[in-house]
Design an enzyme around this catalytic site. Structure first.
Site, PDB file in Angstrom:
ATOM      1  N   HIS A 126       0.868  -1.180   0.000  1.00  0.00           N
ATOM      2  CA  HIS A 126       0.000   0.000   0.000  1.00  0.00           C
ATOM      3  C   HIS A 126       0.897   1.219   0.000  1.00  0.00           C
ATOM      4  O   HIS A 126       1.569   1.499   0.988  1.00  0.00           O
ATOM      5  CB  HIS A 126      -0.919   0.004   1.222  1.00  0.00           C
ATOM      6  CG  HIS A 126      -1.959  -1.060   1.162  1.00  0.00           C
ATOM      7  ND1 HIS A 126      -2.802  -1.324   2.202  1.00  0.00           N
ATOM      8  CD2 HIS A 126      -2.292  -1.937   0.180  1.00  0.00           C
ATOM      9  CE1 HIS A 126      -3.614  -2.318   1.875  1.00  0.00           C
ATOM     10  NE2 HIS A 126      -3.318  -2.704   0.646  1.00  0.00           N
ATOM     11  N   CYS A 209       0.523  62.470  -0.692  1.00  0.00           N
ATOM     12  CA  CYS A 209       0.877  61.133  -0.245  1.00  0.00           C
ATOM     13  C   CYS A 209      -0.260  60.492   0.544  1.00  0.00           C
ATOM     14  O   CYS A 209      -0.393  59.284   0.585  1.00  0.00           O
ATOM     15  CB  CYS A 209       2.157  61.150   0.564  1.00  0.00           C
ATOM     16  SG  CYS A 209       2.147  62.269   1.956  1.00  0.00           S
ATOM     17  N   HIS A 525       4.678  62.437   6.602  1.00  0.00           N
ATOM     18  CA  HIS A 525       4.640  61.767   5.313  1.00  0.00           C
ATOM     19  C   HIS A 525       3.971  60.415   5.522  1.00  0.00           C
ATOM     20  O   HIS A 525       4.135  59.794   6.554  1.00  0.00           O
ATOM     21  CB  HIS A 525       6.067  61.592   4.798  1.00  0.00           C
ATOM     22  CG  HIS A 525       6.116  61.011   3.422  1.00  0.00           C
ATOM     23  ND1 HIS A 525       5.410  61.554   2.376  1.00  0.00           N
ATOM     24  CD2 HIS A 525       6.784  59.958   2.918  1.00  0.00           C
ATOM     25  CE1 HIS A 525       5.643  60.841   1.291  1.00  0.00           C
ATOM     26  NE2 HIS A 525       6.467  59.864   1.589  1.00  0.00           N
TER      27      HIS A 525
END
Lengths: 568, 515
Positions: A126, A209, A525
């Site tokens: 198997h 931004c 930023h």
């Protein structure tokens, strides 16, 4: 795991840009029009249905021999392996219990530890074992895991059905295109250039931004991306003036169908953003000219220096555009069942329970939300230390200690005292407690960390470090989760409430993108991080760079976008 | 882990048990992680195998024109795909090999047959400091232009190289020939991080990306008092161009006013326009010529031309007249002026022109604002703007023409030798002067003459200037930088050349408003 879920991150590797199916009505493809260039077509191979194959020759032979039998067997095995609530421990037939993986033989009902499984395979011939940890198939003849397409399909289906138990009926096949469909799609579509990965920056158009970061987080949102790339909004059919959706569509087609790498200037988007405001208010007859001027000034896009405000504005505009678009099937319905992509993607509900302290009547109200705004300040918890009167006043101790996002969330959903509350039940102004819980979680969970504090004395930025996880389990903050927990707290045996009835599956969210604010409140930023195909990227205006998970997690996040792991 | 690793703890002891549990858990986690990667890699390799087979199949199919065998039956894989390491990864979409950092660094790779080796256009991501994922150095607008350029060059070279190596892929730096007309195509400024975009609102070409938001803000009337008023004017006054603040009230009601005012005025406005433009342009265009003769600043000329061209759009008729006038010089203009009216259809043109022309004045204005030559602005801008504010576009153009004419002259002339100025002024203004001077005195007076076709055209021009003046005064402060120049220019002009009444009228207005 990754394959099973409709995960956010993975861009379908062969993401097609479908040329409009109704190409007859639209002679020149509008969205990705230019990408249907001969250059692209040249490299395209003639369509051949992708041949299927076996995971390995051994399993191929077995399939040919035993037919569908092993499939059903594998289905059962995969179900056992994948069931997250499986209680019986796997026991090796040869030895004893083991904590590590076991292999379930695919041809007989035996379970073995790796050592005995190898023996078994050589003795009984198997050759295949199903890994009990994840349902993958191990071929002992190849000495390797094999990923047979047929079995993979079964496994994924099982996992989906086990995971999203409530919607078991929806099968994977429903959404699957047939081979005819595939051929049709292939014939009538052109691939976007391989270079068009959606990894582009936005040019800074002059202090924009705050827009760029929001756009990036939307561009890398798989729901929105798929919506727009699948022609969710047809620019050619759109008659709306100053349509934000058109502008977004342009961005998406620019990013995902254009062979460009340099920054993109969101000219139309910018213009539309501002014109939207203009138009909206100029149509209001009640406003005098003077008011109009001030409105224009205050609502102009350029003044929206806050990324979060812009996000809200943008989402709102996209929603409005959906409503005003004629082809949208939905009537301008209450936001509850709005079918626009924004509502389907971002819309959640908060439940606020106000409990009157005298009559204990609970007044429940639902609030639709697009995001969760979390306070970063450690507010004095009235409940936690009622003995100390000083804490009752707003002792805003900006905690120097590192907080976690989960802490913020649990504070957000904790019980608050309300000083003045008019109870409609017992009549009169009482003290009350109020608790917010998440009643409905959106597929895309946007969390704002309130870093900007505005008070009478002025504005300040809170620089507290907030640690946020890659994976977020929202279960404890949901209405249901809270209820369970409070029940648990009331009950005597804590073990009992862990799994009282059919447990709701945990709501696991994966981090999708992060918007970071750098600098001070008035001068700063924005940059953002976003994930694509498991890789993180940093977007700083027009510059895109690789980023590591560590970098992302160490960032001073302002907005967090989490994506649900699976929609099943 | 365990401090006593030489001696394993007794498996029966608690320590031994803990250790084994720990080991098992760790093994599980490791197993999961490794399996995840294993799966990804094996699927990729399998996919590669399949793709190779598919390519072979298509090649066979194309040569033998026989379809490949039934695809529905699964095929046997040819061995474990992990056994061999493929030399290159094929792109699943374009079936070309993917670039690796090595192949990228090698530049162009020639195949045996002398052809360039083609690669998939998707490059491996760069992870170098100071470069983005595409290997493009960070834009650095802050640095001096010199370094920028060197960087640019380097990048361009790199891009070119890459493009060359890519073979059929267009280089990233090229704007990419996308037919998307709706896009503002934006000329990409060689990776400086600054691109130029066309303003969708005012049609101004080339607004630097870094200034775009500011420009748009102004353009849409979101910035400051002035612009908001102007925007309001645009919105409330039916597209009546850029309104000067003072004009607003009258302007917004201009539609009504227009009805109140005698139609002749309109006619007068309309008719003169072409003529005025032509006359104005004639001299203007002549100026550059003069300048060039006098070795004037070359830079100024192109700008003027632009303006001219922009102006020309407003009055189509006028354009026809221009070139000859220019060539002939100032004098020829005179005859043309009266003639011009005939070109423009008097009454009809009013409305039509008004709509159309509203755009051009904006253009002019913006250009001016963005500051090309400060000299040019002073007179020309305010007048133009205010003029433009007047509902009929024709008027503005005519006004601007007439007014700007002296204005433009004056700035240029001071720089150069006085004789030149004199020439220019004398030449261009003279024709119109006689008619102008009387008319200028008062509007009402002007109106009557306006009916008279040839003469009327001239007076009308003056009218508007007069209208414009007060407005100018109001505006003048706002355009502060410009004004000084005006004054200077005006003075100098006056001093040198008394002759043209036109010039005086135009000029005095400027300085007066300034002061």
């Amino acid at each position: 795991m990754s394959s099973t879920t409709t995960t956010a991150s993975s861009l379908p590797s062969g993401s097609l840009v479908l040329k409009k199916f109704s190409s007859s009505t639209m002679p020149s493809g509008t969205t990705g029009g230019p990408n249907a260039s001969p250059k692209v077509a040249k490299t395209k191979l003639p369509y051949i249905p992708t041949p299927t194959y076996y995971g390995c020759e051994h399993i191929g032979m077995m399939f040919q021999k035993s037919g569908p039998g092993c499939r059903s067997f594998y289905t059962g095995a995969a179900r056992v392996a994948l069931d997250p609530e499986r209680l019986p421990a796997q026991k090796c037939n040869g030895c004893s219990y083991t904590l590590t993986r076991t292999y379930m033989c695919m041809q007989c009902p035996m379970t073995h530890c790796p050592k005995h499984a190898l023996e078994h395979s050589s003795v009984a011939k198997h050759k295949f074992g199903v890994d009990s940890r994840n349902g993958h198939v191990y071929c002992f003849a190849c000495s390797d895991y094999i990923y047979d397409p047929t079995l993979e399909e079964i496994r994924i289906e099982q996992e989906v059905s086990l995971y999203g138990r409530r919607r078991k009926k929806r099968r994977l096949d429903d959404a699957k295109p047939s081979s005819d469909d595939l051929e049709y799609i292939d014939k009538h579509s052109s691939y976007a250039p391989c270079r068009a990965t959606g990894l582009r920056g936005f040019l800074n158009m002059g202090s924009t931004c705050f827009m760029s970061v929001i756009l990036q987080s939307l561009v890398h949102n798989p729901l929105l991306r798929n919506f727009y790339l699948s022609d969710g909004h047809k620019r050619s059919d759109c008659t709306v003036q100053h349509c934000m959706s058109c502008a977004m569509d342009e961005v998406f087609s620019e990013f995902f169908t254009q062979d460009k790498v340099e920054g993109f200037g969101p000219v139309n988007l910018l213009t539309t953003s501002w014109k939207c405001e203009q138009v909206r208010h100029s149509h209001c007859p009640l406003l005098s000219n003077a008011n109009l001027i001030t409105l224009l000034q205050t609502l102009a896009g350029y003044q929206q220096q806050d990324a979060h405000e812009y996000l809200q504005f943008l989402l709102n505009q996209l929603h409005l555009n959906h409503i005003s678009t004629p082809h949208s099937t939905s009537s301008p319905s209450p936001t509850d069942d709005c079918t626009c992509i924004i509502h389907r993607g971002f819309y959640g509900k908060l439940q606020s329970d106000v409990t009157c302290s005298s009559c204990h009547n609970i007044y429940t109200k639902d609030d639709p939300v697009m995001d969760l705004s979390l306070d970063l300040r450690m507010k004095a918890r009235v409940k936690s230390n009622p003995n100390n009167p000083t804490t009752l006043t707003v002792s805003v101790s900006t905690a120097p200690a590192v907080q976690t996002l989960q802490e913020c969330l649990s504070r957000f959903t904790s019980v608050e005292n309300v000083a003045e509350y008019f109870c409609s039940n017992c009549g009169g102004s009482r003290e009350a407690t109020k608790q917010l819980t998440v009643k409905r979680l959106p597929p895309v969970l946007c969390i704002q960390l309130k870093r900007f504090e505005h008070s009478a004395s002025g504005s300040a930025k809170i620089n507290t470090v907030i640690r946020f996880p890659m994976q977020l389990d929202m279960t404890p903050f949901t209405t249901r989760g809270k209820r369970k927990r409070t029940a648990a707290a009331g009950g005597n045996t804590p073990q009992q409430q862990q799994q009282p009835e059919r447990p709701c599956k945990p709501f696991i969210y994966d981090l999708l993108s992060v918007v970071v604010h750098k600098g001070e409140i008035n001068s700063g930023h924005y940059i953002s991080y976003a994930r694509q195909n498991g890789q993180w990227f940093q977007f700083d205006d027009s510059v895109v760079t690789l980023a590591t998970e560590k970098q992302v997690l160490a960032a001073q996040a302002y907005l967090l976008f989490y994506m649900i792991r699976t929609l099943a | 882990m365990s401090s006593d690793h030489p001696t394993e703890p007794n498996p029966a002891s608690l320590a031994g048990l803990s250790l084994s549990i720990f080991k098992d858990l760790l093994a599980n986690l490791t197993h999961d992680l490794v399996l995840q990667t294993h799966r990804a890699e094996k699927l990729l390799r399998t996919q590669q195998q399949q793709q190779l087979a598919r390519i072979a199949a298509t090649a066979a199919a194309s040569s033998s024109s026989s379809l490949p065998e039934d695809a529905s039956a699964p095929q046997m894989p040819s061995g474990n795909p992990l056994a061999t390491v493929p030399p290159e990864i094929l792109c699943p979409r374009c079936s070309l090999p993917r670039h690796t950092p090595e192949t990228l660094s090698q530049g162009t790779i020639l195949l045996d047959n002398g052809e360039k080796k083609k690669f998939c256009t998707k490059p491996p991501f760069h992870n170098a400091r100071g470069h983005d994922i595409y290997g493009i150095p960070f834009p650095n607008p802050g640095s001096s232009s010199g370094t920028k350029k060197s960087k640019k060059d380097a990048m361009a070279a790199a891009a070119a190289q890459e493009a060359a190596s890519n073979g059929d892929t267009p280089s990233s730096s090229t704007p990419a020939p996308n037919g998307d007309a709706s896009d503002p195509p934006a000329k990409v400024g060689k990776n400086t991080g600054i691109s130029y975009f066309k303003c969708p609102n005012c049609d101004q070409e080339k607004v630097a990306s870094t200034r775009f938001a500011a420009h748009l803000e102004k353009c849409l009337g979101l910035a400051g008092r002035k612009s908001s008023r102007q925007a309001l004017a645009k919105m409330s006054g039916s597209g009546s161009g850029s309104g000067s603040p003072m004009l607003l009230p009258t302007d917004s009601s201009s539609g009504k006013l227009g009805s109140r005012k005698p139609s002749p005025e309109k006619n007068g406005r309309a008719t003169p326009v072409p003529g005025d433009d032509s006359s104005a342009r004639g001299p203007l265009s002549a100026v550059p010529a003069l300048n060039s003769v006098a070795s004037g600043s070359a830079s100024s000329t192109p700008k003027k031309k632009k303006k001219l061209s922009a102006a020309s759009t407003s009055g189509d008729n006028a354009n026809l007249n221009q070139p000859p006038q220019i060539s002939k010089g100032s004098n020829p203009v005179v005859p043309i002026l009266p003639a011009a009216p005939s070109f423009g259809s008097p009454s009809t043109s009013v409305s039509g022109l008004g709509k159309d022309s509203s755009v051009p004045p904006k253009k002019r204005k913006r250009k001016i604002e963005n500051g090309e030559d400060s000299d040019l602005h002073p007179i020309a801008k305010p007048k133009k703007l205010k003029l433009a504010a007047a509902s009929s576009s024709a008027v503005p153009s005519s006004n601007s023409g007439s007014s700007s004419y002296p204005g433009r002259l004056s700035p240029d002339t001071p720089k150069k030798s006085t004789p030149i100025k004199i020439k220019a002024k004398a030449a261009s203004p003279t024709p119109s002067d006689p008619s102008l001077s009387p008319t200028m005195t008062k509007k009402k007076i002007i109106k009557k003459p306006s009916n008279i076709a040839p003469d009327g055209s001239v007076p009308i021009k003056k009218k508007k200037p007069t209208i414009g003046r007060p407005t100018k005064i109001a505006q003048a402060p706002s355009t502060s930088p410009v004004t000084p120049h005006l004054g200077i220019a005006g003075n100098s002009v006056h001093g040198t050349t008394p002759p043209s009444t036109m010039a005086r009228k135009g000029l005095p207005a400027g300085p007066g408003s300034i002061n």
